[in-house]
Motif scaffolding. Structure first.
Motif, PDB file in Angstrom:
ATOM      1  N   GLU A 107      43.679  41.447  45.774  1.00 42.08           N
ATOM      2  CA  GLU A 107      43.668  40.035  45.340  1.00 42.08           C
ATOM      3  C   GLU A 107      44.981  39.830  44.574  1.00 42.08           C
ATOM      4  O   GLU A 107      45.092  40.227  43.407  1.00 42.08           O
ATOM      5  CB  GLU A 107      42.458  39.764  44.450  1.00 42.08           C
ATOM      6  N   ALA A 109      46.572  37.512  43.108  1.00 44.45           N
ATOM      7  CA  ALA A 109      46.642  36.725  41.872  1.00 44.45           C
ATOM      8  C   ALA A 109      46.208  37.537  40.660  1.00 44.45           C
ATOM      9  O   ALA A 109      46.540  37.179  39.525  1.00 44.45           O
ATOM     10  CB  ALA A 109      45.779  35.479  42.001  1.00 44.45           C
ATOM     11  N   ASN A 110      45.458  38.611  40.886  1.00 43.08           N
ATOM     12  CA  ASN A 110      44.920  39.358  39.745  1.00 43.08           C
ATOM     13  C   ASN A 110      45.666  40.656  39.451  1.00 43.08           C
ATOM     14  O   ASN A 110      45.295  41.377  38.524  1.00 43.08           O
ATOM     15  CB  ASN A 110      43.437  39.666  39.969  1.00 43.08           C
ATOM     16  N   ASN A 129      36.305  44.855  40.167  1.00 37.00           N
ATOM     17  CA  ASN A 129      35.376  44.535  41.252  1.00 37.00           C
ATOM     18  C   ASN A 129      36.071  44.539  42.609  1.00 37.00           C
ATOM     19  O   ASN A 129      37.165  43.994  42.761  1.00 37.00           O
ATOM     20  CB  ASN A 129      34.804  43.135  41.042  1.00 37.00           C
ATOM     21  N   PHE A 131      35.191  43.438  46.559  1.00 40.55           N
ATOM     22  CA  PHE A 131      34.238  42.812  47.464  1.00 40.55           C
ATOM     23  C   PHE A 131      34.163  43.591  48.756  1.00 40.55           C
ATOM     24  O   PHE A 131      35.198  43.855  49.371  1.00 40.55           O
ATOM     25  CB  PHE A 131      34.639  41.376  47.778  1.00 40.55           C
ATOM     26  N   VAL A 140      29.338  43.893  46.228  1.00 41.63           N
ATOM     27  CA  VAL A 140      30.371  44.200  45.247  1.00 41.63           C
ATOM     28  C   VAL A 140      30.294  45.677  44.866  1.00 41.63           C
ATOM     29  O   VAL A 140      29.211  46.241  44.736  1.00 41.63           O
ATOM     30  CB  VAL A 140      30.257  43.239  44.039  1.00 41.63           C
ATOM     31  N   ASN A 143      31.750  47.937  40.051  1.00 46.59           N
ATOM     32  CA  ASN A 143      31.428  46.702  39.345  1.00 46.59           C
ATOM     33  C   ASN A 143      30.920  46.867  37.922  1.00 46.59           C
ATOM     34  O   ASN A 143      30.303  45.945  37.395  1.00 46.59           O
ATOM     35  CB  ASN A 143      30.394  45.915  40.158  1.00 46.59           C
ATOM     36  N   GLU A 144      31.160  47.999  37.297  1.00 48.08           N
ATOM     37  CA  GLU A 144      30.725  48.143  35.908  1.00 48.08           C
ATOM     38  C   GLU A 144      31.447  49.323  35.268  1.00 48.08           C
ATOM     39  O   GLU A 144      32.003  50.165  35.966  1.00 48.08           O
ATOM     40  CB  GLU A 144      29.210  48.334  35.831  1.00 48.08           C
ATOM     41  N   PRO A 200      36.603  43.340  34.303  1.00 50.27           N
ATOM     42  CA  PRO A 200      35.633  42.530  35.039  1.00 50.27           C
ATOM     43  C   PRO A 200      36.273  41.364  35.790  1.00 50.27           C
ATOM     44  O   PRO A 200      36.048  40.191  35.473  1.00 50.27           O
ATOM     45  CB  PRO A 200      34.680  42.044  33.940  1.00 50.27           C
ATOM     46  N   ALA A 201      37.103  41.704  36.753  1.00 50.05           N
ATOM     47  CA  ALA A 201      37.743  40.691  37.597  1.00 50.05           C
ATOM     48  C   ALA A 201      37.840  41.286  38.998  1.00 50.05           C
ATOM     49  O   ALA A 201      37.587  42.472  39.190  1.00 50.05           O
ATOM     50  CB  ALA A 201      39.121  40.348  37.048  1.00 50.05           C
ATOM     51  N   VAL A 202      38.221  40.467  39.952  1.00 54.11           N
ATOM     52  CA  VAL A 202      38.269  40.938  41.342  1.00 54.11           C
ATOM     53  C   VAL A 202      39.630  41.587  41.606  1.00 54.11           C
ATOM     54  O   VAL A 202      40.668  40.932  41.534  1.00 54.11           O
ATOM     55  CB  VAL A 202      38.029  39.769  42.318  1.00 54.11           C
ATOM     56  N   MET A 245      35.229  48.927  29.026  1.00 52.46           N
ATOM     57  CA  MET A 245      35.490  47.660  29.723  1.00 52.46           C
ATOM     58  C   MET A 245      36.479  46.855  28.871  1.00 52.46           C
ATOM     59  O   MET A 245      36.328  46.763  27.655  1.00 52.46           O
ATOM     60  CB  MET A 245      34.183  46.891  29.921  1.00 52.46           C
ATOM     61  N   HIS A 247      39.289  43.293  29.008  1.00 51.37           N
ATOM     62  CA  HIS A 247      39.921  42.163  29.690  1.00 51.37           C
ATOM     63  C   HIS A 247      41.097  41.718  28.829  1.00 51.37           C
ATOM     64  O   HIS A 247      40.929  41.500  27.625  1.00 51.37           O
ATOM     65  CB  HIS A 247      38.931  41.014  29.874  1.00 51.37           C
ATOM     66  N   ASP A 249      42.600  39.028  28.252  1.00 45.15           N
ATOM     67  CA  ASP A 249      42.474  37.781  27.484  1.00 45.15           C
ATOM     68  C   ASP A 249      41.378  37.841  26.421  1.00 45.15           C
ATOM     69  O   ASP A 249      41.235  36.911  25.630  1.00 45.15           O
ATOM     70  CB  ASP A 249      42.174  36.602  28.431  1.00 45.15           C
TER      71      ASP A 249
END
Lengths: 254, 318
Positions: A107, A109-110, A129, A131, A140, A143-144, A200-202, A245, A247, A249
């Motif tokens: 992905e 953008a991420n 994550n 898909f 998914v 995912n954790e 926790p993002a794709v 975990m 992120h 932001d």
């Protein structure tokens, strides 16, 4: 190779000519977005002696995309996935590598988000994550945050950002022919107390193909790996949270 | 008013009363937090005679005449209790003169049904946004509806959110967040949201019943609040096929200044509709492109602030 700050997207390829353009396009898009943030990067394809015409596609890759650094390492004979990945890790120009299998897609953008997370946490392995796409509803994976049940069965895919010095210090990927090199490296990183971070993002898209390698790990190999790592005090961690975990932001979330 | 409420004989609870509130600290934080918030927010004349118990501790205590079990299924599945402990727990709850079950579950689901595999309840307190109609088998059970409102302490936070939503909402860096146990429906939702804005937050851990604790890698309430404080839309779909509005998610979102959005192809309508149930991601995308989200936050905060705080509302039920 001296590894500078930045990101190498590493695609090991063996007979995936049909899927390569999708993976390559997503990688180049991700690298352009990193460049826009001032982060250096490259696409590094390790061709493991493909016999399906991949070379013809790869020969022209750098010429087609002059705005991004693209390199191909040609292996003269087929060495297997683990050894091909290790070749990529030792040839990478930058400190972090994003391991992208030829049949998957990033992905774009991420990528910046994951790179920030890797830098800000100093994690040996940063994942998010994925898909799973195929004939059925999306599922998914990865995912954790990592839990001790990873000793019984791997549920975090190798499609992740690796801190190359940390991965090489742990011995890199297993190169004997086997199908569990992802899991084995994860276990060795854990045994060394390395930090493994879930964001926790794709991160990307995992294209499930009929007969894909992920379906073929034999139970005997799984049992063997469990026995090896059971000796390493790892069984005593049962029931515990092993990873964290984060992120960019928000900060730490677990 | 649901038919089950009509003509029910409701027990009266004189105030102040002796009341034991039971919850499990070891299963999931939602109910533990609800029990704690409720207890902390009880009116001053209730607090001295109401006791809050983490369930293993209560086994050794002399029970009050009235017992309020918050999420019975969670209590019975507390990993710290042996099977024998659960038998003792059930017997002890049954020995109380008044046995009140407090839950926030959708009627018709397994989660709702499991709450009735235990003590003989003398009343049910249903926490949510709308009263529900009980199934026929429970029609004789006295039913009381508790609107899931903020506590007195939370009202100040909500008032602040209400006052600043218009300017703060657009500045949030995370476009959406989906948090909940992994299901096919939630994975499909995240796939659609990613097509719209890729950089949302998706936290869909594996379903581990009765293990929703931070030490298992799940978000605590404080961590969820930190995440939602950076997020524009807190989006969810139900795990079940029933039409139900998850009031607790809406409150968590609003307390952090995020816009709660439930996606349901059959949106609720009528004067009690919360206004944040949209049919699909395409509608959400159009909604997000306007200034309607900040206005919705302001409206929902006003609705919640117009109602009595959680503890006072609970006390008023009796």
């Amino acid at each position: 190779m001296v590894q500078r700050a930045g990101l190498s997207i590493l695609i090991p390829n063996w007979n995936h000519r049909f899927a390569l353009p999708r993976a390559v396009r997503s990688a180049l898009d991700g690298l352009r977005r990193l460049q826009a943030q001032g982060v250096a990067g490259e696409l590094l394809v390790v061709d493991d002696a493909s016999r399906d015409g991949s070379q013809k596609y790869l020969f022209n890759l750098a010429a087609h995309y002059p705005d991004v650094a693209v390199r191909v390492v040609w292996l003269p004979r087929n060495v297997g996935l683990g050894a091909a990945r290790n070749t990529g890790l030792t040839h990478a120009a930058y400190r972090h590598a994003c391991l992208l299998d030829a049949d998957n897609a990033l992905e774009p953008a991420n990528l910046w988000l994951f790179y920030r997370a890797a830098l800000e946490t100093g994690a040996a392995l940063t994942y998010g994550n994925l898909f799973v796409l195929g004939d059925t509803q999306p599922d998914v994976l990865s995912n954790e945050p990592l839990q001790a049940r990873v000793y019984r069965q791997n549920y975090v895919d190798n499609f992740a950002l690796l801190d190359i010095p940390a991965a090489l210090a742990a011995g890199g990927y297993q190169t004997t022919r086997g199908l569990l090199e992802d899991w084995e490296l994860m276990m060795r990183l854990l045994a060394r107390g390395a930090l493994i971070v879930f964001v926790p993002a794709v991160l990307g898209y995992y294209h499930r193909l009929p007969g894909g390698l992920h379906t073929l790990a034999p139970e005997t190999l799984i049992q063997r790996l469990r026995r090896i790592f059971d000796q390493n005090e790892l069984r005593s961690r049962e029931g515990r949270l092993l990873g964290r975990m984060y992120h960019p932001d928000v900060g730490w979330l677990a | 008013m649901p038919p089950s409420l009509r003509g029910s004989r409701l027990p009266t609870m004189s105030s102040p009363s002796d009341l034991d509130i039971l919850y499990s600290r070891a299963t999931d934080w939602l109910y533990g937090n609800l029990a704690t918030r409720l207890w902390c927010d009880l009116p001053d004349d209730w607090r001295p005679r109401a006791r809050l118990w983490d369930v293993p501790d209560w086994l050794a205590a002399a029970p009050a005449r009235r017992v309020l079990a918050v999420n019975w299924a969670g209590l019975a599945n507390d990993p710290r209790l042996s099977q024998q402990d659960v038998v003792v727990l059930m017997s002890k709850v049954n020995s109380a003169a008044e046995r009140i079950l407090l839950i926030a579950e959708c009627v018709g689901t397994d989660s709702f049904q499991r709450q009735f595999q235990g003590p003989e309840w003398t009343a049910l307190v249903d926490v949510g946004w709308h009263p529900q109609t009980l199934p026929a088998a429970l029609a004789s059970l006295p039913y009381r509806f508790l609107y899931h409102t903020p506590t007195r302490a939370e009202r100040a936070v909500l008032a602040q959110v209400q006052a600043t939503a218009a300017e703060q909402f657009p500045l949030r860096p995370i476009p959406w967040a989906v948090v909940g146990k992994a299901t096919a429906g939630r994975a499909a939702l995240v796939a659609e949201l990613t097509d719209w804005e890729p950089d949302g937050v998706a936290f869909l851990p594996a379903d581990e019943p009765w293990q929703g604790r931070p030490d298992r890698g799940r978000l605590s309430r404080a961590q969820l609040a930190r995440l939602l404080a950076k997020t524009r839309f807190y989006v969810w779909v139900s795990r079940h096929a029933h039409s139900h509005f998850e009031a607790f998610r809406a409150l968590e979102a609003l307390l952090s200044g995020a816009c709660p959005i439930k996606l349901d192809a059959r949106p609720a309508d009528g004067p009690e509709a919360p206004g944040c149930v949209l049919t699909d991601v395409a509608v959400l995308r159009r909604f997000a492109a306007t200034d309607a989200p900040a206005r919705l936050i302001t409206t929902l905060c006003a609705q919640l602030l117009a109602r009595p705080p959680l503890g006072a509302a609970f006390a008023a039920l009796w």
